[in-house]
Write an enzyme that holds these catalytic residues in place. Structure first.
Site, short mmCIF file in Angstrom:
data_model
loop_
_atom_site.label_atom_id
_atom_site.label_comp_id
_atom_site.label_asym_id
_atom_site.label_seq_id
_atom_site.Cartn_x
_atom_site.Cartn_y
_atom_site.Cartn_z
N GLU A 97 0.69 3.65 5.46
CA GLU A 97 0.21 2.74 4.42
C GLU A 97 -1.30 2.56 4.56
O GLU A 97 -1.76 1.70 5.33
CB GLU A 97 0.89 1.37 4.57
CG GLU A 97 2.39 1.42 4.42
CD GLU A 97 2.93 0.11 3.88
OE1 GLU A 97 3.52 0.13 2.80
OE2 GLU A 97 2.70 -0.93 4.51
N LYS A 151 7.40 -9.51 0.86
CA LYS A 151 6.35 -10.37 1.44
C LYS A 151 6.76 -11.85 1.30
O LYS A 151 7.93 -12.17 1.42
CB LYS A 151 4.99 -10.08 0.78
CG LYS A 151 4.70 -8.59 0.73
CD LYS A 151 3.30 -8.27 0.36
CE LYS A 151 3.15 -6.76 0.26
NZ LYS A 151 1.78 -6.32 0.23
N SER A 183 0.59 0.68 -3.38
CA SER A 183 0.59 0.69 -4.85
C SER A 183 1.54 1.74 -5.44
O SER A 183 1.21 2.39 -6.44
CB SER A 183 -0.83 0.86 -5.39
OG SER A 183 -1.64 -0.23 -4.98
N GLU A 218 -0.61 -6.29 6.93
CA GLU A 218 -0.92 -7.73 6.78
C GLU A 218 -0.67 -8.48 8.09
O GLU A 218 -1.36 -9.45 8.38
CB GLU A 218 -0.11 -8.32 5.61
CG GLU A 218 -0.67 -7.85 4.28
CD GLU A 218 0.33 -7.73 3.14
OE1 GLU A 218 1.43 -8.30 3.24
OE2 GLU A 218 0.00 -7.04 2.15
N ASN A 248 9.37 -4.38 0.10
CA ASN A 248 8.89 -5.48 0.95
C ASN A 248 8.46 -6.61 0.03
O ASN A 248 7.46 -6.50 -0.67
CB ASN A 248 7.70 -4.98 1.78
CG ASN A 248 6.99 -6.10 2.53
OD1 ASN A 248 7.53 -7.19 2.70
ND2 ASN A 248 5.77 -5.82 2.97
N GLY A 294 -1.64 -3.19 -2.46
CA GLY A 294 -1.85 -4.30 -3.38
C GLY A 294 -3.13 -4.19 -4.19
O GLY A 294 -3.56 -5.15 -4.82
N HIS A 319 3.25 -4.30 9.90
CA HIS A 319 2.68 -4.15 8.56
C HIS A 319 1.20 -4.48 8.63
O HIS A 319 0.78 -5.32 9.43
CB HIS A 319 3.41 -5.11 7.60
CG HIS A 319 3.02 -4.89 6.17
ND1 HIS A 319 1.88 -5.45 5.63
CD2 HIS A 319 3.60 -4.16 5.19
CE1 HIS A 319 1.79 -5.06 4.36
NE2 HIS A 319 2.83 -4.29 4.07
#
Ligand code: PEP
Length: 249
Positions: A167, A11, A213, A97, A9, A173, A95
């Site tokens: 996730e 982003k 990560s 985010e 991904n 991240g 996701h």
């Protein structure tokens, strides 16, 4: 036997020129890959060049999000049919985010999943708990809610076409990875949910990716867990060599 999936991904990174350069580097490193599915999700503006760059390779291209309606007055949005038309084979849905910064809900995610399936491509549904939820003993409650909300009212046949990504938000991240055992425990829980909502056979076939990560140096340990069917990779997927070494775990 579930076929592994390694998905990247990007982003909000990479121009079209950067996407072309990336695939020029990645393709030779994964061209002979037969052990897993490889998916890369560039931003919308780099979809066309990416689709062109992966023609005749084992890589497929995914979108990072979509709208649940087929068309309409939704400025800034893109439909499932538009993504299929652009050459996408999969789409990331919900996701963390999107949930955190753009108000994504389980209900909307469910609508998007149904639209993606109807358009003939693969939704990758993301679920995962916040650190406070894990520390407050709420991980299972959160995963159960996000899972059942996301797959609500799917038929068994439709459910068999989705990919799930666990996730944990605290690992995305941050450089802080769930241990392979922690990830496997969450995956086992999600598979139980799938068995309860559908059938044990459908649950056994569900591919569950871990994301948070993932790097070249921890992928082997994660993939050694029978419950982990692959990875959704953020930061490390931006570098072709690093992503190739994850693909070739
Ligand atoms: C992600 O964006 O889905 C992700 C897991 O990011 P990272 O690998 O950078 O933690």
């Amino acid at each position: 036997m579930r076929r592994p999936v390694i998905a990247g991904n990007w982003k909000m990174y990479k121009t079209q020129a950067e996407a072309r350069a990336y695939f020029s580097a990645l393709v030779p490193l994964v061209r002979s890959c037969v052990h897993c599915d490889i998916i890369v999700a560039p931003p919308f503006t780099a979809l066309a060049v990416s689709v062109e760059a992966v023609k005749g390779t084992p890589i497929s291209i995914a979108a990072q999000d979509m709208h649940g309606e087929p068309e309409g007055a939704f400025t800034g949005e893109v439909s499932a049919a538009m993504l299929v038309d652009a050459g996408c084979r999969a789409v990331i849905i919900a996701h963390s985010e999107r949930r955190q910064f753009f108000g994504e809900t389980d209900e909307r995610a469910n609508k998007k999943i149904k639209a993606a399936l109807a358009a003939g491509f693969t939704p990758i549904l993301c679920v995962g708990e916040l650190l406070a939820e894990r520390e407050g003993g709420k991980m299972e409650e959160v995963l159960a809610r996000q899972f059942s909300g996301g797959v609500a009212a799917l038929t068994g046949a439709e459910f068999s076409r989705i990919i799930l990504a666990y996730e944990p938000v605290w690992a995305i991240g941050t450089g802080r990875t769930a241990t392979p055992e922690m990830a496997a425990e969450a995956h086992r829980f999600l598979r139980q949910q799938a068995a309860a909502s559908f059938t044990p056979e459908r649950a056994a076939g569900l591919r569950i990716l871990y994301g948070g990560s993932v790097k070249p140096d921890n992928i082997k340990g994660l993939m050694a867990q029978v419950e982990i069917d692959g990875a959704l990779v953020g930061g490390a997927s931006l570098n072709a060599e690093a992503f190739a070494s994850i693909v070739n775990f």
